[in-house]
Every structure is written in C-alpha cells, then in structure tokens.
Design a protein around this motif. Structure first.
Motif, mmCIF file in Angstrom:
data_model
loop_
_atom_site.group_PDB
_atom_site.id
_atom_site.type_symbol
_atom_site.label_atom_id
_atom_site.label_comp_id
_atom_site.label_asym_id
_atom_site.label_seq_id
_atom_site.Cartn_x
_atom_site.Cartn_y
_atom_site.Cartn_z
ATOM 1 N N PHE A 130 0.817 -1.216 0.000
ATOM 2 C CA PHE A 130 0.000 0.000 0.000
ATOM 3 C C PHE A 130 0.849 1.264 0.000
ATOM 4 C CE2 PHE A 130 -2.717 -3.382 1.353
ATOM 5 C CZ PHE A 130 -3.920 -3.119 0.722
ATOM 6 N N ASN A 131 1.850 1.286 -0.893
ATOM 7 C CA ASN A 131 2.665 2.476 -1.125
ATOM 8 C C ASN A 131 3.121 2.466 -2.579
ATOM 9 O OD1 ASN A 131 5.377 1.122 -1.333
ATOM 10 N ND2 ASN A 131 4.954 0.601 0.802
ATOM 11 N N TRP A 132 3.727 3.550 -3.015
ATOM 12 C CA TRP A 132 4.087 3.695 -4.435
ATOM 13 C C TRP A 132 5.089 2.640 -4.886
ATOM 14 C CZ3 TRP A 132 0.387 6.026 -6.512
ATOM 15 C CH2 TRP A 132 -0.213 7.146 -5.954
ATOM 16 N N ASN A 133 6.105 2.351 -4.074
ATOM 17 C CA ASN A 133 7.102 1.345 -4.468
ATOM 18 C C ASN A 133 6.462 -0.029 -4.602
ATOM 19 O OD1 ASN A 133 9.221 3.169 -4.572
ATOM 20 N ND2 ASN A 133 9.786 2.841 -2.437
ATOM 21 N N ALA A 134 5.582 -0.356 -3.668
ATOM 22 C CA ALA A 134 4.891 -1.652 -3.727
ATOM 23 C C ALA A 134 3.995 -1.725 -4.961
ATOM 24 C CB ALA A 134 4.080 -1.876 -2.456
ATOM 25 N N LEU A 135 3.347 -0.620 -5.300
ATOM 26 C CA LEU A 135 2.501 -0.609 -6.489
ATOM 27 C C LEU A 135 3.336 -0.874 -7.731
ATOM 28 C CD1 LEU A 135 -0.236 -0.253 -7.850
ATOM 29 C CD2 LEU A 135 0.227 2.220 -7.934
ATOM 30 N N PHE A 136 4.469 -0.180 -7.863
ATOM 31 C CA PHE A 136 5.329 -0.414 -9.023
ATOM 32 C C PHE A 136 5.765 -1.878 -9.074
ATOM 33 C CE2 PHE A 136 9.479 -0.875 -10.999
ATOM 34 C CZ PHE A 136 9.197 -0.407 -12.270
ATOM 35 N N ASP A 137 6.204 -2.414 -7.937
ATOM 36 C CA ASP A 137 6.659 -3.808 -7.911
ATOM 37 C C ASP A 137 5.561 -4.757 -8.384
ATOM 38 O OD1 ASP A 137 9.102 -2.958 -6.962
ATOM 39 O OD2 ASP A 137 8.706 -3.523 -4.872
ATOM 40 N N CYS A 138 4.337 -4.541 -7.916
ATOM 41 C CA CYS A 138 3.239 -5.422 -8.324
ATOM 42 C C CYS A 138 2.854 -5.224 -9.791
ATOM 43 C CB CYS A 138 2.031 -5.217 -7.420
ATOM 44 S SG CYS A 138 2.245 -5.964 -5.779
ATOM 45 N N LEU A 139 2.979 -3.997 -10.286
ATOM 46 C CA LEU A 139 2.675 -3.752 -11.700
ATOM 47 C C LEU A 139 3.740 -4.331 -12.622
ATOM 48 C CD1 LEU A 139 1.314 -0.071 -11.620
ATOM 49 C CD2 LEU A 139 0.016 -2.212 -11.713
ATOM 50 N N ARG A 140 4.843 -4.794 -12.051
ATOM 51 C CA ARG A 140 5.898 -5.443 -12.828
ATOM 52 C C ARG A 140 5.961 -6.945 -12.589
ATOM 53 N NH1 ARG A 140 7.491 -6.059 -16.479
ATOM 54 N NH2 ARG A 140 9.674 -6.468 -16.145
ATOM 55 N N ASP A 141 5.013 -7.484 -11.834
ATOM 56 C CA ASP A 141 5.007 -8.917 -11.550
ATOM 57 C C ASP A 141 3.564 -9.369 -11.387
ATOM 58 O OD1 ASP A 141 5.333 -11.528 -10.706
ATOM 59 O OD2 ASP A 141 6.086 -10.978 -8.732
ATOM 60 N N PHE A 142 3.004 -9.875 -12.453
ATOM 61 C CA PHE A 142 1.603 -10.313 -12.440
ATOM 62 C C PHE A 142 1.507 -11.835 -12.365
ATOM 63 C CE2 PHE A 142 0.861 -6.233 -14.944
ATOM 64 C CZ PHE A 142 0.272 -5.563 -13.876
ATOM 65 N N HIS A 143 2.358 -12.479 -11.594
ATOM 66 C CA HIS A 143 2.389 -13.946 -11.550
ATOM 67 C C HIS A 143 1.060 -14.552 -11.105
ATOM 68 C CE1 HIS A 143 3.279 -13.077 -7.301
ATOM 69 N NE2 HIS A 143 2.755 -14.263 -7.062
ATOM 70 N N TRP A 144 0.219 -13.814 -10.426
ATOM 71 C CA TRP A 144 -1.067 -14.326 -9.934
ATOM 72 C C TRP A 144 -2.187 -14.160 -10.967
ATOM 73 C CZ3 TRP A 144 1.292 -9.853 -8.657
ATOM 74 C CH2 TRP A 144 0.592 -8.674 -8.897
ATOM 75 N N ILE A 145 -1.880 -13.544 -12.100
ATOM 76 C CA ILE A 145 -2.882 -13.273 -13.134
ATOM 77 C C ILE A 145 -2.687 -14.229 -14.307
ATOM 78 C CG2 ILE A 145 -3.675 -11.541 -14.802
ATOM 79 C CD1 ILE A 145 -2.968 -9.402 -12.702
ATOM 80 N N ASN A 146 -3.778 -14.867 -14.743
ATOM 81 C CA ASN A 146 -3.697 -15.824 -15.847
ATOM 82 C C ASN A 146 -3.614 -15.141 -17.206
ATOM 83 O OD1 ASN A 146 -3.828 -18.073 -14.151
ATOM 84 N ND2 ASN A 146 -6.054 -18.025 -14.135
ATOM 85 N N GLU A 147 -4.331 -14.043 -17.382
ATOM 86 C CA GLU A 147 -4.344 -13.363 -18.668
ATOM 87 C C GLU A 147 -2.979 -12.713 -18.935
ATOM 88 O OE1 GLU A 147 -8.488 -13.322 -16.983
ATOM 89 O OE2 GLU A 147 -6.504 -12.828 -16.217
#
Length: 128
Positions: free
Chosen positions: A52-69
């Motif tokens: 729940f911060n900007w760095n965490a958001l960037f990290d998650c937007l660069r790793d979508f391992h939990w998304i099938n599409e």
C-alpha cells in the motif's frame, strides 16, 4: 517521455472493452493515495503482501504472476482527484511500469484514459 507515447487515450473510455485481458477499472471519487491503493488492491487482485505504497505498487505492476491473462489493462473511467504531487507520482509509476514490460514477457500492461483527460494527464506528468 510524454503520456501520449505511453498511455492509451480513447474517445469514450466507458465504452472501452476488450477480450482476453484482465481489465481493472479505476472509477469513483478517489481523493487520496490510500483510497487509490485500496481500489487497485481490489481490482487487480494484488497479493496479500502488497505494501500500500508507491514502491509496492510499481513492484506489483511489474510482476503479475497471480494473473492468468497475458494482458493487464488499467482503465480510468474516472481520473483520481489526487493532489498534484501525488498524481504525478501515480502517473510516473504507471508510465514506468508500462515501459518496463518488454515484448515476449509473460505479461503486458496497458493504461487507458479518456481522450478528454489527455491534457490533464500530460500536465500532471510535467508537474504543471
């Protein structure tokens, strides 16, 4: 890099649809970064370790391992009404995440705004 080269602007964002993608819609009266993080956590089904911060958001937007599409779209039905400094950070995080994905990677990220918001987005990125 201007927003025009990174983000997708469409004539009617509410009518924007696509198939074969995870579509996360940003909508509603979002006035704080915390409200934005909460919304993105839900619509992108971010993992429990999201910080729940900007760095965490960037990290998650660069790793979508939990998304099938393969394709992940963040469609802005409404542009968050963040303070200019926060809006600039948000747009920079989106821009950097979009440009960091390379062809051939497991996922791709596309960020969509309404054409009527183009000047506002570009001005915010410029810090104006």
């Amino acid at each position: 890099m201007v927003a025009s080269n990174t983000f997708t602007f469409v004539p009617d964002v509410r009518a924007f649809v696509t198939s074969d993608a995870l579509v996360a819609r940003v909508a509603g009266d979002i006035r704080t970064s915390q409200q934005l993080f909460d919304l993105l956590y839900r619509v992108l089904t971010l993992p429990g370790y999201f910080g729940f911060n900007w760095n965490a958001l960037f990290d998650c937007l660069r790793d979508f391992h939990w998304i099938n599409e393969r394709m992940v779209l963040i469609v802005h039905d409404d542009v968050p009404a963040l303070a200019l400094s926060e809006m600039k950070i948000y747009l920079e995080v989106l821009r950097d995440a979009v440009t960091d994905w390379k062809p051939g990677e497991a996922h791709a990220l596309q960020v969509v705004f309404d054409e009527k918001d183009r000047a506002r987005i570009e001005n915010a990125l410029a810090g104006a």
